[in-house]
Design a protein around this motif. Structure first.
Motif, PDB file in Angstrom:
ATOM      1  N   LYS A   1       0.818  -1.212   0.000  1.00  0.00           N
ATOM      2  CA  LYS A   1       0.000   0.000   0.000  1.00  0.00           C
ATOM      3  C   LYS A   1       0.850   1.260   0.000  1.00  0.00           C
ATOM      4  O   LYS A   1       0.582   2.206  -0.752  1.00  0.00           O
ATOM      5  CB  LYS A   1      -0.924  -0.015   1.214  1.00  0.00           C
ATOM      6  N   ASP A   2       1.888   1.282   0.834  1.00  0.00           N
ATOM      7  CA  ASP A   2       2.737   2.477   0.950  1.00  0.00           C
ATOM      8  C   ASP A   2       3.954   2.432   0.038  1.00  0.00           C
ATOM      9  O   ASP A   2       4.781   3.353   0.079  1.00  0.00           O
ATOM     10  CB  ASP A   2       3.197   2.646   2.401  1.00  0.00           C
ATOM     11  N   LYS A   3       4.088   1.346  -0.746  1.00  0.00           N
ATOM     12  CA  LYS A   3       5.208   1.185  -1.675  1.00  0.00           C
ATOM     13  C   LYS A   3       6.546   1.310  -0.953  1.00  0.00           C
ATOM     14  O   LYS A   3       7.416   2.121  -1.313  1.00  0.00           O
ATOM     15  CB  LYS A   3       5.114   2.201  -2.814  1.00  0.00           C
ATOM     16  N   LEU A   4       6.711   0.509   0.080  1.00  0.00           N
ATOM     17  CA  LEU A   4       7.924   0.543   0.891  1.00  0.00           C
ATOM     18  C   LEU A   4       8.937  -0.464   0.366  1.00  0.00           C
ATOM     19  O   LEU A   4       8.576  -1.550  -0.101  1.00  0.00           O
ATOM     20  CB  LEU A   4       7.596   0.216   2.352  1.00  0.00           C
ATOM     21  N   THR A   5      10.202  -0.086   0.449  1.00  0.00           N
ATOM     22  CA  THR A   5      11.261  -1.028   0.123  1.00  0.00           C
ATOM     23  C   THR A   5      11.440  -1.993   1.290  1.00  0.00           C
ATOM     24  O   THR A   5      10.862  -1.804   2.367  1.00  0.00           O
ATOM     25  CB  THR A   5      12.581  -0.297  -0.160  1.00  0.00           C
ATOM     26  N   GLU A   6      12.254  -3.022   1.071  1.00  0.00           N
ATOM     27  CA  GLU A   6      12.474  -4.001   2.141  1.00  0.00           C
ATOM     28  C   GLU A   6      13.107  -3.347   3.355  1.00  0.00           C
ATOM     29  O   GLU A   6      12.759  -3.660   4.495  1.00  0.00           O
ATOM     30  CB  GLU A   6      13.363  -5.132   1.621  1.00  0.00           C
ATOM     31  N   LEU A   7      14.044  -2.426   3.116  1.00  0.00           N
ATOM     32  CA  LEU A   7      14.699  -1.725   4.218  1.00  0.00           C
ATOM     33  C   LEU A   7      13.712  -0.832   4.959  1.00  0.00           C
ATOM     34  O   LEU A   7      13.702  -0.783   6.194  1.00  0.00           O
ATOM     35  CB  LEU A   7      15.872  -0.908   3.696  1.00  0.00           C
ATOM     36  N   GLN A   8      12.877  -0.121   4.213  1.00  0.00           N
ATOM     37  CA  GLN A   8      11.878   0.745   4.844  1.00  0.00           C
ATOM     38  C   GLN A   8      10.861  -0.075   5.639  1.00  0.00           C
ATOM     39  O   GLN A   8      10.433   0.333   6.724  1.00  0.00           O
ATOM     40  CB  GLN A   8      11.168   1.576   3.771  1.00  0.00           C
ATOM     41  N   LEU A   9      10.489  -1.227   5.089  1.00  0.00           N
ATOM     42  CA  LEU A   9       9.550  -2.084   5.803  1.00  0.00           C
ATOM     43  C   LEU A   9      10.157  -2.620   7.089  1.00  0.00           C
ATOM     44  O   LEU A   9       9.494  -2.656   8.133  1.00  0.00           O
ATOM     45  CB  LEU A   9       9.120  -3.247   4.909  1.00  0.00           C
ATOM     46  N   ARG A  10      11.424  -2.993   7.031  1.00  0.00           N
ATOM     47  CA  ARG A  10      12.104  -3.485   8.238  1.00  0.00           C
ATOM     48  C   ARG A  10      12.201  -2.389   9.290  1.00  0.00           C
ATOM     49  O   ARG A  10      12.009  -2.639  10.485  1.00  0.00           O
ATOM     50  CB  ARG A  10      13.506  -3.997   7.861  1.00  0.00           C
ATOM     51  N   ALA A  11      12.486  -1.153   8.848  1.00  0.00           N
ATOM     52  CA  ALA A  11      12.547  -0.024   9.778  1.00  0.00           C
ATOM     53  C   ALA A  11      11.176   0.219  10.406  1.00  0.00           C
ATOM     54  O   ALA A  11      11.073   0.512  11.608  1.00  0.00           O
ATOM     55  CB  ALA A  11      13.033   1.229   9.058  1.00  0.00           C
ATOM     56  N   ARG A  12      10.121   0.071   9.609  1.00  0.00           N
ATOM     57  CA  ARG A  12       8.760   0.231  10.129  1.00  0.00           C
ATOM     58  C   ARG A  12       8.464  -0.824  11.180  1.00  0.00           C
ATOM     59  O   ARG A  12       7.880  -0.521  12.235  1.00  0.00           O
ATOM     60  CB  ARG A  12       7.775   0.122   8.961  1.00  0.00           C
ATOM     61  N   GLN A  13       8.873  -2.061  10.938  1.00  0.00           N
ATOM     62  CA  GLN A  13       8.660  -3.124  11.903  1.00  0.00           C
ATOM     63  C   GLN A  13       9.409  -2.850  13.201  1.00  0.00           C
ATOM     64  O   GLN A  13       8.871  -3.060  14.293  1.00  0.00           O
ATOM     65  CB  GLN A  13       9.105  -4.460  11.316  1.00  0.00           C
ATOM     66  N   LEU A  14      10.652  -2.381  13.085  1.00  0.00           N
ATOM     67  CA  LEU A  14      11.442  -2.083  14.284  1.00  0.00           C
ATOM     68  C   LEU A  14      10.808  -0.954  15.092  1.00  0.00           C
ATOM     69  O   LEU A  14      10.774  -1.010  16.323  1.00  0.00           O
ATOM     70  CB  LEU A  14      12.876  -1.721  13.894  1.00  0.00           C
ATOM     71  N   LEU A  15      10.308   0.065  14.397  1.00  0.00           N
ATOM     72  CA  LEU A  15       9.659   1.177  15.093  1.00  0.00           C
ATOM     73  C   LEU A  15       8.402   0.693  15.821  1.00  0.00           C
ATOM     74  O   LEU A  15       8.135   1.096  16.959  1.00  0.00           O
ATOM     75  CB  LEU A  15       9.302   2.283  14.104  1.00  0.00           C
TER      76      LEU A  15
END
Length: 227
Positions: free
Chosen positions: A150-164
């Protein structure tokens, strides 16, 4: 209750407790059997402002084949959720399979109850209905593949989102543990205060009783002219 795991309370160090709290925030899968008018309730300790998602599906017992079959159309479940103060957070009718979602606004033990909303006894001719229930709490309730698409996140951005999200959940768990500790401390202080006043009251009663007995004996001896 078949397939239901017991949740124990242990006293342990803070790092281990925090780790278990994070594990407990994950998915909890179980199944149980209910009858026509039976209700089953579960207690979940949830921090405030935490999203909870529950998925369930029902299976009907076939007495002739002696197996559980997919539930009959028209059979549904009623889901009710109450917060620690007894207020109804969610009360809704669902189908034979469903998904319910709510967000806690008060930290503490939330009661999740399920029961059949069917009134046709023929559906329960075998006397058993199996309900599979999966509860997800906190960041584990997020569908990250869907969020990434939905937000067109890269794998790194998605991992950062999960950590947050994990850090935020850790903070909520810590706040909840501090809340529980404060409530326990207030309860302990109140209990100690009551024990103290009860001990003082017992001492005063014993002293007054002793004084009354002495005066009564003195009056008795004086009346008998023994003193």
């Amino acid at each position: 209750m078949a397939g239901v795991g017991a949740r124990g309370r242990l006293v342990m160090g803070w790092p281990v407790l925090l780790l278990l709290a994070l594990c407990a925030a994950g998915a909890r899968g179980l199944y149980f059997h209910i009858g026509e008018t039976e209700k089953r309730c579960f207690i979940e300790e949830i921090p405030d402002e935490t999203m909870v998602i529950g998925n369930y599906r029902t299976q009907m017992w076939d007495k002739q084949k002696e197996v559980f079959l997919p539930s009959t159309p028209g059979l549904g479940m009623h889901v009710e959720v109450k917060d620690p103060e007894g207020k109804v957070v969610l009360s809704r009718q669902y189908g034979s399979e469903g998904r319910f979602t709510f967000t806690s606004h008060t930290p503490g033990e939330h009661q999740i109850c399920l029961h059949s909303n069917s009134t046709r006894m023929a559906l329960f001719a075998g006397g058993r209905l199996r309900v599979h229930l999966d509860i997800q709490v906190g960041e584990h309730a997020n569908n990250y593949p869907e969020i990434a698409a939905k937000d067109k996140l890269t794998e790194l951005q998605l991992r950062a989102r999960q950590l947050l999200d994990q850090v935020e959940q850790i903070q909520k768990e810590q706040d909840y543990q501090r809340y529980r500790e404060e409530r326990f401390r207030l309860t302990s202080e109140s209990t100690n205060q009551r024990v103290l006043w009860w001990s003082i009251a017992q001492t005063v009663i014993l002293i007054l009783t002793g004084i009354w007995q002495m005066r009564h004996l003195k009056s008795f001896f004086e009346a008998k002219k023994l003193v």
